[in-house]
Motif scaffolding. Structure first.
Motif, PDB file in Angstrom:
ATOM      1  N   UNK A 226      -0.122 -15.574  10.508  1.00 23.52           N
ATOM      2  CA  UNK A 226      -1.011 -14.514  10.023  1.00 23.52           C
ATOM      3  C   UNK A 226      -0.473 -13.136  10.356  1.00 23.52           C
ATOM      4  N   UNK A 227       0.096 -13.023  11.553  1.00 20.14           N
ATOM      5  CA  UNK A 227       0.705 -11.750  11.951  1.00 20.14           C
ATOM      6  C   UNK A 227       1.848 -11.393  11.003  1.00 20.14           C
ATOM      7  N   UNK A 228       2.643 -12.397  10.666  1.00 19.23           N
ATOM      8  CA  UNK A 228       3.790 -12.204   9.795  1.00 19.23           C
ATOM      9  C   UNK A 228       3.318 -11.735   8.414  1.00 19.23           C
ATOM     10  N   UNK A 229       2.304 -12.413   7.911  1.00 19.00           N
ATOM     11  CA  UNK A 229       1.727 -12.047   6.616  1.00 19.00           C
ATOM     12  C   UNK A 229       1.258 -10.600   6.634  1.00 19.00           C
ATOM     13  N   UNK A 230       0.568 -10.228   7.710  1.00 12.96           N
ATOM     14  CA  UNK A 230       0.098  -8.837   7.848  1.00 12.96           C
ATOM     15  C   UNK A 230       1.259  -7.851   7.779  1.00 12.96           C
ATOM     16  N   UNK A 231       2.332  -8.202   8.463  1.00 11.16           N
ATOM     17  CA  UNK A 231       3.509  -7.319   8.490  1.00 11.16           C
ATOM     18  C   UNK A 231       3.995  -7.029   7.074  1.00 11.16           C
ATOM     19  N   UNK A 232       4.091  -8.081   6.263  1.00 11.41           N
ATOM     20  CA  UNK A 232       4.589  -7.877   4.905  1.00 11.41           C
ATOM     21  C   UNK A 232       3.564  -7.177   4.025  1.00 11.41           C
ATOM     22  N   UNK A 233       2.306  -7.380   4.308  1.00 12.39           N
ATOM     23  CA  UNK A 233       1.294  -6.657   3.535  1.00 12.39           C
ATOM     24  C   UNK A 233       1.358  -5.159   3.815  1.00 12.39           C
ATOM     25  N   UNK A 234       1.615  -4.799   5.069  1.00 13.63           N
ATOM     26  CA  UNK A 234       1.777  -3.372   5.392  1.00 13.63           C
ATOM     27  C   UNK A 234       2.981  -2.815   4.639  1.00 13.63           C
ATOM     28  N   UNK A 235       4.067  -3.600   4.618  1.00 11.81           N
ATOM     29  CA  UNK A 235       5.274  -3.143   3.921  1.00 11.81           C
ATOM     30  C   UNK A 235       5.004  -2.977   2.418  1.00 11.81           C
ATOM     31  N   UNK A 236       4.203  -3.874   1.862  1.00 13.71           N
ATOM     32  CA  UNK A 236       3.874  -3.749   0.433  1.00 13.71           C
ATOM     33  C   UNK A 236       3.012  -2.521   0.174  1.00 13.71           C
ATOM     34  N   UNK A 237       2.165  -2.223   1.153  1.00 15.77           N
ATOM     35  CA  UNK A 237       1.330  -1.026   0.988  1.00 15.77           C
ATOM     36  C   UNK A 237       2.234   0.217   0.967  1.00 15.77           C
ATOM     37  N   UNK A 238       3.285   0.174   1.775  1.00 17.35           N
ATOM     38  CA  UNK A 238       4.214   1.314   1.769  1.00 17.35           C
ATOM     39  C   UNK A 238       4.802   1.506   0.376  1.00 17.35           C
ATOM     40  N   UNK A 239       5.040   0.390  -0.323  1.00 20.67           N
ATOM     41  CA  UNK A 239       5.605   0.496  -1.674  1.00 20.67           C
ATOM     42  C   UNK A 239       4.763   1.422  -2.554  1.00 20.67           C
ATOM     43  N   UNK A 240       3.443   1.330  -2.377  1.00 20.30           N
ATOM     44  CA  UNK A 240       2.555   2.116  -3.249  1.00 20.30           C
ATOM     45  C   UNK A 240       2.519   3.593  -2.862  1.00 20.30           C
ATOM     46  N   UNK A 241       2.943   3.924  -1.643  1.00 18.11           N
ATOM     47  CA  UNK A 241       2.868   5.347  -1.294  1.00 18.11           C
ATOM     48  C   UNK A 241       4.207   5.931  -0.867  1.00 18.11           C
ATOM     49  N   UNK A 242       5.267   5.148  -1.052  1.00 21.72           N
ATOM     50  CA  UNK A 242       6.564   5.621  -0.558  1.00 21.72           C
ATOM     51  C   UNK A 242       7.055   6.850  -1.330  1.00 21.72           C
ATOM     52  N   UNK A 243       6.717   6.923  -2.604  1.00 17.06           N
ATOM     53  CA  UNK A 243       7.159   8.090  -3.385  1.00 17.06           C
ATOM     54  C   UNK A 243       6.585   9.382  -2.824  1.00 17.06           C
ATOM     55  N   UNK A 244       5.288   9.333  -2.516  1.00 13.77           N
ATOM     56  CA  UNK A 244       4.633  10.507  -1.940  1.00 13.77           C
ATOM     57  C   UNK A 244       5.245  10.882  -0.603  1.00 13.77           C
ATOM     58  N   UNK A 245       5.510   9.865   0.214  1.00 14.15           N
ATOM     59  CA  UNK A 245       6.074  10.119   1.543  1.00 14.15           C
ATOM     60  C   UNK A 245       7.473  10.718   1.414  1.00 14.15           C
ATOM     61  N   UNK A 246       8.231  10.209   0.446  1.00 15.00           N
ATOM     62  CA  UNK A 246       9.583  10.756   0.228  1.00 15.00           C
ATOM     63  C   UNK A 246       9.510  12.214  -0.207  1.00 15.00           C
ATOM     64  N   UNK A 247       8.625  12.505  -1.136  1.00 15.19           N
ATOM     65  CA  UNK A 247       8.485  13.897  -1.569  1.00 15.19           C
ATOM     66  C   UNK A 247       8.126  14.795  -0.393  1.00 15.19           C
ATOM     67  N   UNK A 248       7.243  14.263   0.469  1.00 17.65           N
ATOM     68  CA  UNK A 248       6.812  15.054   1.624  1.00 17.65           C
ATOM     69  C   UNK A 248       7.981  15.362   2.550  1.00 17.65           C
ATOM     70  N   UNK A 249       8.781  14.344   2.876  1.00 20.50           N
ATOM     71  CA  UNK A 249       9.849  14.659   3.831  1.00 20.50           C
ATOM     72  C   UNK A 249      10.954  15.497   3.202  1.00 20.50           C
ATOM     73  N   UNK A 250      11.097  15.412   1.884  1.00 20.68           N
ATOM     74  CA  UNK A 250      12.076  16.298   1.238  1.00 20.68           C
ATOM     75  C   UNK A 250      11.613  17.758   1.328  1.00 20.68           C
ATOM     76  N   UNK A 251      10.299  17.945   1.191  1.00 24.00           N
ATOM     77  CA  UNK A 251       9.755  19.302   1.373  1.00 24.00           C
ATOM     78  C   UNK A 251       9.914  19.754   2.822  1.00 24.00           C
ATOM     79  N   UNK A 252       9.646  18.827   3.749  1.00 23.18           N
ATOM     80  CA  UNK A 252       9.722  19.155   5.176  1.00 23.18           C
ATOM     81  C   UNK A 252      11.121  19.593   5.621  1.00 23.18           C
ATOM     82  N   UNK A 253      12.119  19.211   4.842  1.00 16.43           N
ATOM     83  CA  UNK A 253      13.496  19.635   5.186  1.00 16.43           C
ATOM     84  C   UNK A 253      13.620  21.149   5.201  1.00 16.43           C
TER      85      UNK A 253
END
Length: 524
Positions: A226-253
């Motif tokens: 179950x812990x393992x499953x949770x880990x991958x679910x968190x990673x999948x959630x990142x997929x949905x917001x990774x674009x926003x996070x990337x834009x943010x850190x590019x601005x932060x540069x």
DNA sequence: TGCTTGACTTAGCATTGATATT
DNA sequence: AATATCAATGCTAAGTCAAGCA
């Protein structure tokens, strides 16, 4: 506080057998003279004697640490006599050990069978526990036996004595209502506690680093699954917001705040290169290794131009397990400029990111998405790379052998990304040559049955290619820890490749949850 | 806030065991 | 049947990260 379990019952850990004194015909010599050692000193001497074939027993640090700790185990009389390791002759002890190994190898079938059954009995007795009234396999139910600490890389504590653990050192954790494990006769536990917020069954403090060791469940248990499953679910959630996070850190540069810019560059590396977070480590306690946040100026070289690319960063550092990370990476201009700035007026040994720590970075990340930490990027990037590579490399019409080569190539792409390395197998060159010879011989001999042979040939060539490409790459780690198993299961279903071709028994066990629940249309 | 500790995951190497080859 | 080979498994060191503390 998360309640992990309602009921936990187990037998307590298995203790390795006590030391048996040397037989009368095996001696230790000091300065040419036969010396009868005390039991404690003899046991430690034997640890060293057993390792004599290893190169590290010739290393200065190893020898000094060993000798210092060995002397602590000696009697006053022995200490007075034995003052120079170079004058110690462990030859007979070493020969005895070699003979024992040899004898074990030459055991008869029946003896081997008897030994196997004895081991199985230990597993049956100590290897399982009851968790919420289900029988679960324990991962490491054996107390670690004493020996000489090796460590990885240039470890300052290599050669130190790792002491024998007694029941008096062990804390037992089980449910109040459960049967309390019985300590070995004549001993008692250090403590018995009933903490249902943790998952370990027993623990002790190890004497080299002073860290705590735990006895925990096997990876195939429901809890770990179950812990393992949770880990991958968190990673999948990142997929949905990774674009926003990337834009943010590019601005932060471009931020006015130096700390924010450092955070942005570090995140750029973690995302693009799948670097580890890089916690600070206590100097002198462990080998000198780094991750992203602990990179020092000496670990990177900036090239305005290199091999036809602009703004290239050359990384050269020792990471986890002292595995070398070497990579030349073209980066965007803003990152390059920032790096130049961070390195200004600094010595090679200074921190590259002097305004950044892993806790600062992770605090920032968790504010962007619940559960997000640096290591989630590694999981996410590993899994998304596998999925994308599988899509790119496999065709429905390929043979199973070709499909498997494609799968391993995709797996390899991930291992390279994560820098999972291994020492090239010792007999690699030879076995590779043998395989090539076989390919040739096969062609020679079987020209008559060309059609049947071609398949075999292809399979072997594929195998050869696979192995060549795999020379320095460890696939297991990513498969076991970073790649969402559902990607692989779905791929197998789509490609009509049996799951056994991809996952061995252990892996199928660990990923049973994914094999059961995954449909062919699964998308990471 | 920074530092330490505890609990947990990740990792490579050593050993074992199954299979192929001689 | 003996031996060579390599994948699977075992072992435990070395990381990550959150919580507790000064």
């Amino acid at each position: 506080m998360l309640l992990f379990c309602q009921f936990l019952e187990h037998k307590g850990p298995y203790f390795p057998p006590e030391y048996q004194p040397l037989p009368d015909n095996v001696h230790f010599y000091y300065d040419g003279k036969k010396v009868k050692l005390s039991l404690a000193a003899e046991e430690v001497a034997l640890f060293f004697a057993q390792m004599l074939d290893h190169e590290y027993t010739t290393k200065k640090v190893f020898r000094e640490n060993f000798f210092k700790d060995w002397r602590k185990e000696m009697t006053q009389e022995e200490r007075l006599l034995i003052k120079d390791l170079d004058k110690c002759d462990f030859g007979e002890m070493h020969a005895m050990h070699t003979a024992k190994v040899e004898a074990r190898r030459n055991m008869s079938k029946e003896e081997k069978q008897a030994l196997k059954e004895a081991n199985q009995k230990i597993v049956d007795e100590y290897g399982y526990c009851l968790l919420d009234h289900h029988k679960e396999r324990i991962g490491n139910f054996k107390i670690e036996p004493p020996g000489l600490f090796r460590g990885r890389g240039e470890h300052p504590k290599q050669g130190m004595l790792k002491k024998r653990i007694q029941p008096e050192d062990v804390i037992i954790n089980c449910s109040k209502e459960s049967k309390i494990p019985v300590p070995p006769a004549g001993y008692h536990w250090k403590e018995v506690r009933h903490d249902n917020t943790v998952t370990w069954l027993a623990s002790w403090t190890e004497n080299i680093q002073g860290s705590i060791k735990y006895i925990m469940l096997n990876a195939n248990s429901k809890l770990k699954g179950e812990k393992d499953w949770e880990k991958y679910e968190v990673a999948r959630k990142l997929k949905s917001c990774v674009d926003g996070i990337r834009n943010q850190y590019l601005l932060d540069l471009k931020s006015k705040e130096m700390g924010v810019r450092q955070r942005a560059v570090a995140l750029y590396f973690i995302d693009k290169l799948a670097l580890r977070a890089g916690n600070e480590k206590e100097e002198g306690e462990t080998a000198d290794t780094v991750g992203c946040c602990s990179l020092r100026v000496e670990h990177i070289t900036l090239h305005e131009q290199l091999e036809g690319s602009e703004c290239v960063v050359e990384f050269d550092f020792l990471g986890k397990d002292s595995i070398r990370y070497y990579n030349k990476v073209p980066v965007i201009k803003k990152v390059f400029k920032n790096l130049k700035l961070f390195m200004e007026n600094k010595q090679p040994g200074d921190d590259l990111f002097d305004r950044l720590s892993t806790s600062l970075l992770n605090k920032h990340l968790s504010s962007l998405m619940p559960g997000l930490t640096a290591k989630v990027f590694r999981t996410y990037n590993a899994s998304i790379t596998l999925q994308q590579q599988l899509k790119e490399l496999t065709n429905q019409s390929d043979s199973v052998a070709e499909k498997l080569l494609s799968y391993n190539r995709a797996n390899r792409a991930v291992a390279i990304l994560c820098n999972h390395q291994r020492a090239p197998p010792k007999t690699f060159e030879q076995s590779m040559a043998n395989l090539q010879v076989k390919v040739c011989v096969l062609v020679e001999r079987k020209k008559a049955a060309v059609k049947r042979c071609e398949e075999q040939l292809l399979k072997m060539e594929v195998q050869a290619t696979d192995r060549e490409e795999n020379k320095q790459i460890a696939l297991g780690t990513s498969k076991l820890n970073y790649l969402d198993p559902r990607i692989s299961v779905a791929w197998c279903k789509n490609m009509e490749v049996p799951i056994e071709k991809i996952y061995n028994k252990t892996q199928r066990d660990k990923f049973a949850w994914a094999i059961d629940m995954t449909e062919a249309d699964f998308e990471f």
